[in-house]
Design an enzyme around this catalytic site. Structure first.
Site: not given
Length: 390
Positions: A92, A272, A310, A312, A315, A354
């Protein structure tokens, strides 16, 4: 370098599928970009980001200018070498920090004077300085220096006249950014930022003039700055799809999973937001079935993972097999509740993994739906599942 290939458009909305090619590699769009303010996505190793599908991350020009400083950054050849991230980075401009400094800063035509929040030094941030900092950072996408038009300042809602003055200042700064970017012979890509507050006519004026400047890509700024959700959605519905179809479109600082899917429907390619990481540290978990508060006492003895669908690490463990597919290697809600109550570092690390995985996987599902010509059906299914509740 920037190339944008528009691969597919949805006939029932403004949604589109593309490939954005930057100096550090390709990015498949629509995409969510994790935020790494100080040169790190908090609590997550770069390798983990890659494993969960991150293609591009953010860095913060203002904060990296303050610490560690440009001499250190230059010695590493830029932000990629400093933080050991080999894929694209967007930085930015410092404009949002200008907005957030409040009484600590003074805005003029020249730029913004303020006292450093680190050591109190008197500093001047101008469009030219922002371009110079971002050139040293060597970010693949450089954002123009702008004034982020506030929605509400101490109970005062920004008027159309005030929003116009702010928007016109950002346009003048955009021209200065473009000139300095060219003078520096920066090989990366500079995006212009559409401002104009909550006024569609000002948004259109800003958009039209930025398009005349022919930036490689465009962002919609000045949303998610305290305005009511319906106001944000109104601007989201107005502005992105009016930007050039052949160039990438970035909606800055947005937002919830629902905001992302709605943004895609309105023609946005890039998003974002700090929400997945910040909320994870505060115990709010995003799942396919709605949001989960891991601090609630009802999770104390719950053997389920955060999200049974999930894959990930939090999980599904290292197996990558969700509970719904028969896997049983992940961490339970009871364990994560315990870590949070004890203040253990592992707790927010796992919930951050997660939440970021959920956001990045959501964007993958959006891309798959667009590839298959099924975005409308996906959008309806997504809304129904999220409304069901955990």
């Amino acid at each position: 370098m920037l190339a944008f290939d528009l691969l597919k458009t949805d006939p029932d909305s403004h949604a589109r599928r593309g490939t954005l090619t930057l100096n550090h590699g390709p990015v498949q769009t629509p995409i969510f970009m994790p935020v790494g303010t100080y040169g790190t996505v908090k609590g997550v190793m770069p390798r983990s980001l890659e494993e969960m599908g991150a293609q591009i991350i953010l860095g913060n020009t203002f904060h990296l200018w303050m610490r560690p400083g440009l001499d250190v950054m230059q010695s590493f050849g830029g932000l990629h070498g400093f933080e050991q991230w080999k894929k694209p980075i967007l930085t930015d401009s410092g404009g949002f920090q200008v907005w957030s400094l409040g009484a600590m800063r003074k805005i003029s035509e020249e730029g913004v004077r303020f006292a450093s929040p680190v050591n109190g030094d008197k500093l001047l941030l101008t469009p030219e300085v922002s371009m110079q900092i971002q050139a040293i950072l060597n970010s693949d996408i450089v954002m123009q220096f702008d004034e982020c038009t506030p929605y509400d300042t101490n109970g005062h809602i920004t008027t159309e006249d005030e929003a116009r003055k702010s928007m016109e200042l950002s346009l003048r700064w955009a021209k200065r950014c473009q000139a300095e970017f060219t003078r520096l012979e920066n090989p990366n890509a500079l995006f212009g930022i559409v401002q104009g507050g909550m006024f569609e006519n000002l948004r259109q004026e800003s958009l039209d003039q930025l398009v005349e400047m022919d930036f490689p890509g465009y962002a919609v700024g000045g949303v998610s700055v305290g305005e009511p959700k319906d106001e944000m959605l109104r601007i989201m519905a107005h502005t992105p799809h009016r930007l050039p179809a052949a160039k990438p479109r970035y909606l800055m600082g947005v937002g919830t999973p629902e905001d992302l899917v709605e943004g895609v429907a309105q023609g946005v390619d890039m998003f974002d937001c700090v929400m997945p990481t910040r909320n994870a540290r505060n115990g709010t978990i995003f799942t396919r079935w709605g949001d989960l508060k891991i601090r609630n006492a009802r999770h104390k003895t719950d053997h389920q993972p955060l999200d049974t669908s999930c894959t990930c690490h939090a999980c599904a463990g290292t197996s990558g097999v969700s509970w719904e597919q028969g896997g049983r290697e992940g961490f339970s809600r009871a364990y994560l509740h315990h870590l949070d109550r004890c203040g253990e570092m592992l707790g927010p690390m796992l919930t951050t993994i997660h939440n970021l995985h959920y956001y990045l996987n959501l964007m993958q599902e959006v891309r798959d739906a667009l590839d298959a010509g099924q975005f409308t059906a996906f959008r309806a299914k997504f809304k129904a599942e999220r409304a069901r509740g955990v």
